[in-house]
Design an enzyme around this catalytic site. Structure first.
Site, mmCIF file in Angstrom:
data_model
loop_
_atom_site.group_PDB
_atom_site.id
_atom_site.type_symbol
_atom_site.label_atom_id
_atom_site.label_comp_id
_atom_site.label_asym_id
_atom_site.label_seq_id
_atom_site.Cartn_x
_atom_site.Cartn_y
_atom_site.Cartn_z
ATOM 1 N N SER A 1 0.856 -1.182 0.000
ATOM 2 C CA SER A 1 0.000 0.000 0.000
ATOM 3 C C SER A 1 0.886 1.225 0.000
ATOM 4 C CB SER A 1 -0.896 0.008 1.231
ATOM 5 O OG SER A 1 -1.533 1.264 1.372
ATOM 6 N N HIS B 1 -1.384 -1.372 -4.276
ATOM 7 C CA HIS B 1 -2.664 -1.093 -3.639
ATOM 8 C C HIS B 1 -2.738 0.412 -3.406
ATOM 9 C CE1 HIS B 1 -6.127 -2.253 -1.084
ATOM 10 N NE2 HIS B 1 -5.739 -1.249 -0.300
ATOM 11 N N ASP C 1 -4.906 3.596 -2.193
ATOM 12 C CA ASP C 1 -6.019 3.971 -1.327
ATOM 13 C C ASP C 1 -6.589 5.324 -1.721
ATOM 14 O OD1 ASP C 1 -6.073 1.784 0.652
ATOM 15 O OD2 ASP C 1 -4.046 2.481 1.098
ATOM 16 N N MET D 1 -9.402 8.033 -0.761
ATOM 17 C CA MET D 1 -10.284 8.432 0.333
ATOM 18 C C MET D 1 -10.865 9.809 0.042
ATOM 19 S SD MET D 1 -7.894 7.331 3.550
ATOM 20 C CE MET D 1 -6.797 5.911 3.458
ATOM 21 N N HIS E 1 -8.378 0.899 -4.042
ATOM 22 C CA HIS E 1 -9.216 0.700 -2.860
ATOM 23 C C HIS E 1 -10.024 1.972 -2.654
ATOM 24 C CE1 HIS E 1 -9.464 -0.306 1.721
ATOM 25 N NE2 HIS E 1 -10.650 -0.289 1.136
ATOM 26 N N MET F 1 -12.280 4.032 -0.943
ATOM 27 C CA MET F 1 -12.925 4.352 0.327
ATOM 28 C C MET F 1 -13.678 5.666 0.152
ATOM 29 S SD MET F 1 -9.979 3.111 3.006
ATOM 30 C CE MET F 1 -8.599 3.305 1.883
ATOM 31 N N MET G 1 -11.243 -6.058 5.570
ATOM 32 C CA MET G 1 -10.453 -5.063 6.290
ATOM 33 C C MET G 1 -10.088 -5.582 7.673
ATOM 34 S SD MET G 1 -9.865 -2.495 4.345
ATOM 35 C CE MET G 1 -9.141 -1.435 5.605
ATOM 36 N N GLY H 1 -9.276 4.068 6.593
ATOM 37 C CA GLY H 1 -9.121 5.510 6.645
ATOM 38 C C GLY H 1 -7.735 6.000 6.997
ATOM 39 N N PHE H 2 -6.983 5.221 7.772
ATOM 40 C CA PHE H 2 -5.658 5.636 8.190
ATOM 41 C C PHE H 2 -4.710 4.451 8.208
ATOM 42 C CE2 PHE H 2 -8.568 8.682 10.099
ATOM 43 C CZ PHE H 2 -7.972 9.896 9.792
ATOM 44 N N GLY H 3 -3.458 4.709 7.878
ATOM 45 C CA GLY H 3 -2.443 3.676 7.954
ATOM 46 C C GLY H 3 -1.888 3.541 9.356
ATOM 47 N N GLY H 4 -1.132 2.473 9.580
ATOM 48 C CA GLY H 4 -0.424 2.298 10.840
ATOM 49 C C GLY H 4 -1.240 1.748 11.981
ATOM 50 N N GLY I 1 -4.573 -4.031 6.392
ATOM 51 C CA GLY I 1 -4.553 -3.317 7.661
ATOM 52 C C GLY I 1 -3.719 -4.013 8.708
ATOM 53 N N GLY J 1 1.282 -2.128 4.261
ATOM 54 C CA GLY J 1 1.672 -0.740 4.110
ATOM 55 C C GLY J 1 2.962 -0.416 4.815
ATOM 56 N N SER J 2 2.847 0.009 6.059
ATOM 57 C CA SER J 2 4.015 0.476 6.804
ATOM 58 C C SER J 2 5.107 -0.573 6.898
ATOM 59 C CB SER J 2 3.596 0.904 8.214
ATOM 60 O OG SER J 2 2.638 1.929 8.171
#
Length: 232
Positions: free
Chosen positions: A14, A39, A41, A43, A73, A75, A144, A149-152, A179, A200-201
């Site tokens: 991501s 991927h 995202d 939003m 993705h 959102m 999910m 809505g937010f990473g990490g 996620g 992602g991270s």
């Protein structure tokens, strides 16, 4: 490698937490490190509180990264509105949220007519039973494992029961998890039956993303193989 359902391991970093000032370079780096797809995202600040990017950025990115598979993705609160724009921008797969539309079958058909593959996602609070009537009409189901809505965020292990239900009922389905997925959580996701791994991270922020991608692939393929052998 043989899979229990004909599915294959696919690792999709991501880019939400990448350096957006040099996004094309970051994407090419991920591909060079072994990513199977990217991927992306999207939003809108309505369906989720965060705001990222839209079709114009995807169009620019496609020119710089011509051969990558873009899994969008979406959102967004009105996913029907952006289908053609994303198709025109060069998206390969349009993944919308079941919670965001009142006419999922019509939206699925719209996406197919635009020439894209179809993904359908569910948030943590949505029962897996809600998505089952639509599985046969789509290419992929996204479960999910954090609130979108937010990473990490931290991986929600209790979402793996949804993956298990989907895998049990649909042996050839691409099942994506997104996620909090990384080296410490990949076994839970892959054991449950996920074969499309969004990270992602754990990948993008790593000092050695190639090594992380390789680890995610090795663990996922291990569980695909073990699950297949257990069924024989």
């Amino acid at each position: 490698m043989a899979a229990p359902c004909g599915c294959m391991c696919k690792i999709g970093p991501s880019i939400l937490n990448a350096d957006l000032s040099c996004l094309a370079t970051e994407c090419l780096k991920m591909l060079d490190c072994g990513a199977d797809y990217l991927h992306l995202d999207v939003m809108d600040g309505h369906f989720v509180p965060n705001l990222t990017f839209g079709a114009p950025l995807v169009k620019c990115l496609r020119k710089k990264v011509p051969n990558a598979f873009f899994d969008m993705h979406m959102m967004v609160a009105n996913p029907e509105q952006w289908v053609q724009d994303m198709a025109d921008a060069g998206a390969d797969q349009y993944t919308f949220h079941l919670e965001a539309t009142e006419k999922p079958l019509e939206l699925i058909q719209q996406i197919k007519q635009a020439g894209m593959k179809v993904g359908i996602g569910i948030k943590p609070g949505t029962p897996v039973e809600d998505v089952l009537p639509f599985v046969e009409h789509v290419d992929m189901v996204l479960v999910m494992t954090v609130e979108p809505g937010f990473g990490g965020q931290s991986f929600m292990a209790d979402m793996m029961t949804k993956v298990e239900v989907l895998r049990h009922k649909h042996r050839q389905l691409d099942i994506e998890v997104d996620g909090g997925v990384g080296p410490s959580t990949i076994d839970a996701a892959a054991r449950a039956g996920a074969n499309m791994i969004v990270s992602g991270s754990a990948v993008v922020k790593s000092d050695n993303p190639k090594q992380v991608i390789a680890l995610l692939r090795e663990r996922t393929e291990k569980w695909i193989k073990e699950n297949y052998e257990a069924e024989r």
